[in-house]
Design a protein around this motif. Structure first.
Motif, PDB file in Angstrom:
ATOM      1  N   PHE A 190      -3.072  -3.910  -4.448  1.00 38.45           N
ATOM      2  CA  PHE A 190      -1.926  -3.168  -4.506  1.00 38.45           C
ATOM      3  C   PHE A 190      -2.763  -1.349  -4.415  1.00 38.45           C
ATOM      4  O   PHE A 190      -3.784  -1.309  -5.115  1.00 38.45           O
ATOM      5  CB  PHE A 190      -1.364  -3.125  -5.769  1.00 38.45           C
ATOM      6  CG  PHE A 190      -0.310  -1.932  -6.111  1.00 38.45           C
ATOM      7  CD1 PHE A 190       0.938  -1.762  -5.168  1.00 38.45           C
ATOM      8  CD2 PHE A 190      -0.561  -0.626  -7.003  1.00 38.45           C
ATOM      9  CE1 PHE A 190       1.658  -0.794  -5.224  1.00 38.45           C
ATOM     10  CE2 PHE A 190       0.267   0.181  -6.994  1.00 38.45           C
ATOM     11  CZ  PHE A 190       1.425   0.207  -6.299  1.00 38.45           C
ATOM     12  N   GLN A 217       8.717  13.715  -2.851  1.00 39.11           N
ATOM     13  CA  GLN A 217       7.255  14.115  -3.215  1.00 39.11           C
ATOM     14  C   GLN A 217       7.032  15.601  -3.180  1.00 39.11           C
ATOM     15  O   GLN A 217       6.605  16.311  -4.215  1.00 39.11           O
ATOM     16  CB  GLN A 217       6.265  13.479  -2.252  1.00 39.11           C
ATOM     17  CG  GLN A 217       4.780  13.653  -2.653  1.00 39.11           C
ATOM     18  CD  GLN A 217       4.223  13.006  -3.698  1.00 39.11           C
ATOM     19  OE1 GLN A 217       4.869  12.151  -4.538  1.00 39.11           O
ATOM     20  NE2 GLN A 217       3.348  13.502  -4.376  1.00 39.11           N
ATOM     21  N   THR A 264       3.722   1.976 -10.684  1.00 41.63           N
ATOM     22  CA  THR A 264       3.975   0.858 -10.082  1.00 41.63           C
ATOM     23  C   THR A 264       2.871  -0.305 -10.104  1.00 41.63           C
ATOM     24  O   THR A 264       3.284  -1.423 -10.278  1.00 41.63           O
ATOM     25  CB  THR A 264       4.089   1.366  -8.458  1.00 41.63           C
ATOM     26  OG1 THR A 264       4.523   2.653  -8.427  1.00 41.63           O
ATOM     27  CG2 THR A 264       4.796   0.172  -7.563  1.00 41.63           C
ATOM     28  N   SER A 313       3.933   1.430   3.063  1.00 41.63           N
ATOM     29  CA  SER A 313       4.853   2.076   2.363  1.00 41.63           C
ATOM     30  C   SER A 313       6.260   2.193   3.293  1.00 41.63           C
ATOM     31  O   SER A 313       5.798   2.565   4.286  1.00 41.63           O
ATOM     32  CB  SER A 313       4.540   3.489   2.147  1.00 41.63           C
ATOM     33  OG  SER A 313       5.548   4.253   1.937  1.00 41.63           O
ATOM     34  N   GLY A 357      10.140  -1.030  -2.019  1.00 39.54           N
ATOM     35  CA  GLY A 357       9.266  -1.695  -3.160  1.00 39.54           C
ATOM     36  C   GLY A 357       9.766  -2.687  -3.901  1.00 39.54           C
ATOM     37  O   GLY A 357       9.297  -3.871  -4.051  1.00 39.54           O
ATOM     38  N   CYS A 362      -5.914   9.966  -3.529  1.00 39.77           N
ATOM     39  CA  CYS A 362      -6.030   9.409  -4.983  1.00 39.77           C
ATOM     40  C   CYS A 362      -7.510  10.108  -5.409  1.00 39.77           C
ATOM     41  O   CYS A 362      -7.784  10.199  -6.411  1.00 39.77           O
ATOM     42  CB  CYS A 362      -6.436   8.018  -4.675  1.00 39.77           C
ATOM     43  SG  CYS A 362      -7.383   7.498  -3.522  1.00 39.77           S
ATOM     44  N   ASN A 401      -0.364   7.340   1.993  1.00 43.80           N
ATOM     45  CA  ASN A 401      -1.134   8.556   2.641  1.00 43.80           C
ATOM     46  C   ASN A 401      -2.132   8.128   3.625  1.00 43.80           C
ATOM     47  O   ASN A 401      -2.380   9.126   4.512  1.00 43.80           O
ATOM     48  CB  ASN A 401      -1.663   9.053   1.313  1.00 43.80           C
ATOM     49  CG  ASN A 401      -2.637   8.263   0.670  1.00 43.80           C
ATOM     50  OD1 ASN A 401      -2.223   7.129   0.261  1.00 43.80           O
ATOM     51  ND2 ASN A 401      -3.861   8.785  -0.132  1.00 43.80           N
ATOM     52  N   LEU A 432      -5.376   2.760  -8.025  1.00 40.26           N
ATOM     53  CA  LEU A 432      -4.297   3.809  -8.251  1.00 40.26           C
ATOM     54  C   LEU A 432      -4.693   5.085  -8.403  1.00 40.26           C
ATOM     55  O   LEU A 432      -5.511   5.473  -7.705  1.00 40.26           O
ATOM     56  CB  LEU A 432      -3.813   3.219  -9.870  1.00 40.26           C
ATOM     57  CG  LEU A 432      -3.655   1.551 -10.234  1.00 40.26           C
ATOM     58  CD1 LEU A 432      -3.190   1.130 -11.697  1.00 40.26           C
ATOM     59  CD2 LEU A 432      -2.459   1.270  -9.117  1.00 40.26           C
ATOM     60  N   SER A 487       0.808  -1.246  -0.075  1.00 43.90           N
ATOM     61  CA  SER A 487      -0.088  -0.025  -0.041  1.00 43.90           C
ATOM     62  C   SER A 487       0.661   1.227   0.034  1.00 43.90           C
ATOM     63  O   SER A 487       2.078   1.299   0.213  1.00 43.90           O
ATOM     64  CB  SER A 487      -0.915  -0.108   1.246  1.00 43.90           C
ATOM     65  OG  SER A 487      -0.314  -0.388   2.279  1.00 43.90           O
ATOM     66  N   ALA A 488      -0.087   2.364  -0.274  1.00 41.97           N
ATOM     67  CA  ALA A 488       0.604   3.488  -0.406  1.00 41.97           C
ATOM     68  C   ALA A 488       0.647   4.448   0.830  1.00 41.97           C
ATOM     69  O   ALA A 488       0.483   3.952   1.952  1.00 41.97           O
ATOM     70  CB  ALA A 488      -0.140   4.657  -1.177  1.00 41.97           C
ATOM     71  N   GLY A 511      -1.513   2.489  -5.133  1.00 41.07           N
ATOM     72  CA  GLY A 511      -0.249   3.073  -5.267  1.00 41.07           C
ATOM     73  C   GLY A 511      -0.160   3.669  -6.653  1.00 41.07           C
ATOM     74  O   GLY A 511      -1.392   3.885  -6.988  1.00 41.07           O
ATOM     75  N   ALA A 512       0.767   4.027  -6.956  1.00 40.07           N
ATOM     76  CA  ALA A 512       0.770   4.879  -8.349  1.00 40.07           C
ATOM     77  C   ALA A 512       0.552   3.847  -9.536  1.00 40.07           C
ATOM     78  O   ALA A 512       0.804   2.692  -9.331  1.00 40.07           O
ATOM     79  CB  ALA A 512       2.181   5.633  -8.508  1.00 40.07           C
TER      80      ALA A 512
END
Ligand SMILES: NC(=O)c1ccc[n+]([C@@H]2O[C@H](COP(=O)([O-])OP(=O)(O)OC[C@H]3O[C@@H](n4cnc5c(N)ncnc54)[C@H](O)[C@@H]3O)[C@@H](O)[C@H]2O)c1
Length: 493
Positions: free
Chosen positions: A227, A334, A233, A179, A209, A287, A154, A253, A151-152, A229-230
């Motif tokens: 998943f 970032q 990725t 993350s 990652g 997102c 945020n 995403l 996971s991301a 994330g971006a």
């Protein structure tokens, strides 16, 4: 002693707390002042193999529990997350720079997701299929076994703890990786999980990652992956997974989400909605942020001026301070990315009407603080309007009629969320039908409701989460055909 040194900061593998077998660690940075807070394990592929093995050993007993027993575990975890919510929120806020009051909300949502899936355990149902008098035909829903989540940064606690609920409810055991920038609350949650769950049912791994994450994606025993994330990725993960086996991969995403203000909108509500939709309280790092403001020309000036005024009033501050509205960007990389898009906006000739600079006052001088930024008259097809920035930068642009608004709104590669403000029912429903997005708000923004299914169209992802569809996605369907009479003559195929 700071809060980050009060937790064990070790991964959870097979019910035990461990560092990397080769002793390697990663520094954790505080984005509010650039200081190193602590270290977390930088796990290797061999460590991840251990986690998957532990999850594999735990699977048969976990899957064999009665579903309501699994629900009991999820409910206990929800209670414990709520009981520890202040500490968990402090870690998230320290780690990712978002205001503490926002991160408090995340622990509530995480507990809510656990309770939601606990309530849904009996709904992982198969069905009986009409098959004549001689045969019984039914389907079973079975868990995959060991599943992986990556996971991301945020919403760290929410993504680790809340998002594992569906997989566990369906009877899978889990290996999850937060993350590398924001692992602290997940490791603190590991203290709690260790006391509640049998060893190996939940394994929390940390690391990079392309190391720990890649090892999980490429593990031959992990056939179901989710998943967050971006999009770059996510695509790489899809490709990597496919090199190893046919895997069920779902992807949550990025987005470049439109908010369209039609000429008949309640302008004050639309301004408040646009402000809220940008999620400035997470520094725009969401997102689902509605980061493209598409406004009818007749009210364009009024909306942009009203919004700029409200944005100027947003208070930048340290994440832990109660009156902070916007905190720090998660890390330097970032931060640089967001600042580079501010330059791109200027180069593309857009009008900078609010923010656009780093905050360098007093206590914020060493952190990654950027003022809420509004560009107007942005080229709808330029980079500022087309690319995900994932920061506090809103791009405004006027439109003249419905078709033009829709053309602009649908012109991006993403399709996660969208919002429209209008008082006309027909326009609202047309928009909801025509927009290419997985989640649509009319006359509001940025709300998630459990049970409704979050996920994207186009390059924003595959699959829906936080609803019944997610629960089923953690199962495989098996059809069973039982002939107990005489075989009937063949019909069809
Ligand atoms: N749709 C959603 O629900 C949702 C929610 C939050 C964030 N996001 C998106 O996430 C992005 C921001 O998060 P980020 O910067 O943490 O994303 P990211 O893609 O850089 O990293 C996400 C996770 O993937 C891991 N990872 C990176 N490379 C990997 C690899 N090769 N193999 C396996 N794992 C790998 C990272 O360690 C991290 O845990 C934005 O695009 C945002 O829109 C989407």
């Amino acid at each position: 002693m700071t809060i980050a040194t009060q937790i064990s900061n070790l991964a959870l593998i097979g019910g035990e707390r461990r560092g990397a077998s080769d002793g390697r660690t990663l520094d954790v940075l505080n984005p509010s002042n650039g200081e190193i807070i602590t270290q977390i394990p930088r796990l290797s592929a061999a460590d991840v193999d251990d986690a998957v093995d532990a999850a594999k050993r735990a699977f048969p007993a976990w899957a064999a529990l009665e579903p309501l027993q699994r629900a009991g575990y999820l409910d206990r975890l929800a209670d414990a997350i709520e009981a520890n919510s202040e500490r968990l929120a402090q870690l998230d806020s320290l780690d990712n720079g978002s205001p503490l009051h926002e991160m408090r909300f995340d622990s509530k949502v995480a507990a809510g997701q656990l309770r939601y899936f606990a309530g849904l355990v009996l709904e992982a149902q198969g069905s009986t299929i009409p098959a004549g008098n001689e045969r019984l035909m039914y389907s079973l829903r079975q868990p995959y076994g060991v599943v992986g989540r990556i996971s991301a940064f945020n919403h760290p606690l929410l993504f680790t703890v809340g998002k594992m609920a569906g997989a566990l409810a369906a009877g899978n055991t889990v290996v999850t990786k937060p993350s590398e920038h924001t692992s602290l609350s997940s490791l603190a949650a590991a203290d709690i999980i260790q006391e509640i769950f049998p060893p190996g049912v939940i394994n929390i791994i940390t690391g990079l990652g392309h190391e720990a994450g890649d090892a999980l994606v490429a593990h031959p025993d992990v056939l179901r992956l989710a998943f967050i994330g971006a999009d770059g990725t996510g695509r790489a993960i899809q490709r990597r997974a496919a090199e190893v086996a046919v895997k069920h991969v779902t992807l949550e995403l990025g987005g470049k989400n439109p908010i369209v203000i039609f000429p008949d909108a309640d302008v004050d509500k639309a301004i408040t909605g646009a402000l809220r939709g940008m999620n400035f309280t997470w520094q725009g790092q969401s997102c689902g942020s509605t980061s493209r403001l598409i406004v009818h020309r007749s009210i364009h000036r009024q909306v942009v001026d009203g919004l700029a005024e409200k944005m100027e009033a947003i208070r930048s501050g340290l994440p832990q301070d109660a009156d902070t509205d916007i905190g720090a960007i998660v890390n330097e990389q970032q931060f640089n990315k967001v600042m580079s898009y501010i330059e791109i906006g200027k180069e593309e000739g857009a009008d900078l009407v609010a923010g656009g600079y780093r905050v360098t006052d007093g206590a914020l001088a060493d952190g990654f603080f950027i003022r809420p930024t509004l560009f107007d008259n942005v080229d709808p097809y330029g980079r500022l309007a087309q690319e995900e920035i994932f920061g506090p930068v809103l791009a405004a642009m006027p439109f003249d009629d419905y078709d033009e608004a829709l053309r602009i709104a649908n012109s991006v590669q993403y399709g996660l969320t969208a919002s429209a403000f209008t008082q006309d029912l027909a326009t609202a429903h047309r928009f909801a039908r025509d927009i290419e997005a997985g989640y649509v708000w009319i006359n509001e923004t940025s709300r998630h409701f459990l049970g409704t299914g979050f996920g994207g169209y186009k390059n924003s992802g595959i699959g829906r989460e936080e609803n019944h569809e997610e629960l089923l996605s953690w199962t495989q369907s098996k059809n069973v055909s039982v002939l107990f009479g005489t075989e009937a003559p063949r019909a069809g195929h």
